[in-house]
Design a protein around this motif. Sequence first.
Motif, PDB file in Angstrom:
ATOM      1  N   TYR A  83       0.798  -1.182   0.106  1.00 53.91           N
ATOM      2  CA  TYR A  83       0.132  -0.008  -0.106  1.00 53.91           C
ATOM      3  C   TYR A  83       0.776   1.189   0.069  1.00 53.91           C
ATOM      4  CZ  TYR A  83      -2.986   3.760   1.400  1.00 53.91           C
ATOM      5  OH  TYR A  83      -3.753   4.874   1.582  1.00 53.91           O
ATOM      6  N   ARG A  99       0.738   4.089  -2.885  1.00 54.17           N
ATOM      7  CA  ARG A  99       0.435   5.352  -2.534  1.00 54.17           C
ATOM      8  C   ARG A  99       1.624   6.647  -2.721  1.00 54.17           C
ATOM      9  NH1 ARG A  99       0.466   9.014   2.253  1.00 54.17           N
ATOM     10  NH2 ARG A  99      -1.288  10.138   2.549  1.00 54.17           N
ATOM     11  N   MET A 122      -6.226   3.211  -1.711  1.00 49.55           N
ATOM     12  CA  MET A 122      -6.521   1.649  -1.185  1.00 49.55           C
ATOM     13  C   MET A 122      -7.328   0.864  -2.089  1.00 49.55           C
ATOM     14  SD  MET A 122      -6.265  -0.499   1.475  1.00 49.55           S
ATOM     15  CE  MET A 122      -5.660   0.338   2.915  1.00 49.55           C
ATOM     16  N   TYR A 154      -4.859  -0.217  -4.506  1.00 45.34           N
ATOM     17  CA  TYR A 154      -3.916  -1.324  -3.887  1.00 45.34           C
ATOM     18  C   TYR A 154      -4.588  -2.743  -3.947  1.00 45.34           C
ATOM     19  CZ  TYR A 154      -2.340  -4.177   0.140  1.00 45.34           C
ATOM     20  OH  TYR A 154      -1.913  -5.060   0.873  1.00 45.34           O
TER      21      TYR A 154
END
Length: 326
Positions: free
Chosen positions: A271, A275, A309, A312
């Motif tokens: 993650y 990001r 999220m 991901y």
Amino acid sequence: MCKISIIMPVYNKEKYIKKAIESILNQTFKDWEMLIIDDGSTDDSLAVCRIFEDPRIHVISTENSGVSHARNIGVDKAQGEYLTFVDGDDYLAADYLENLYIEPYDMIIGGLTKVDKAGKVLASVVPELEKEHRMEKIAPCFYKEQLTTGIYGFVAGKMVKRSIVTQYQIRFDENIRLAEDYDFFLKIYAKIESIYFTKATGYYYIQETENSAIVLDDSKIDFFTQIEIQRKTRQFLEDKKCFHKENEAMYLERMTGYVYTIFLNQKQVRYRDIRTTAKRLKQLVPVVSTKCSGVQKIFMGLYKRNCYMLMYLYLKMKKAMSRHGG
């Protein structure tokens, strides 16, 4: 000073280099010098190059530092009025130099012929324009033609006045592994007022030889660098006041593809990495196209809305499916 300096980088091309050099020796245009830069070959390329005793041929041996470094050595040592580049695994028609040497133009662009290793013709690439045109005429169709054929980026089929390159200290970026030639010529296009085009296709470009960048798979390509090159293209077109709607749409499509590929190539799907990558890309590509299809369209929608999220989770699921043959 001679009329043309031919710059030829060589790395492990012993299967092809003899034919390449002989095709230059057979040119109908005789006032040239050739700078062969052997980039630390581990085969017999250097020995083959040294067989030729023509005083116009200068062989330089250097440690392996990449094709851009080798070409830059050639540019620095060249004495000709014009520069042209030939790769060590390609070859030329006998009238190639004669067809490209067209005074007094700053730059001449011709076409090329794609062939396989056996010499079978696969395709020809020729410029859409013919004879002299100012950049104001070239720029509106530049991007579409480049994306379609790559003709403005190939080192093949081009001749440029050495004074342009030296005056503006234009060199190949030695940190770029793919499209370094397009990056080099973009710098030249920004400095010249016109180009002369010819339909001659006497450069024979052999497809998929050993050590060729064309055989690189996506995982080995630095797409961040490719994004930077596209941004330079956009700046060039904006400076020429030619970044119109069609160009913008093509630009967004290309950049969107790069962004998506960067995420797909993530070795570790974590993650924090997704990001971080997304935030870095947003600085370079703040706007993407959602005119793609299927799951790519969904993913780019998530990227557009900063849904890290969900991005991901999507990539995690895709990676798991690929491991299980899905």
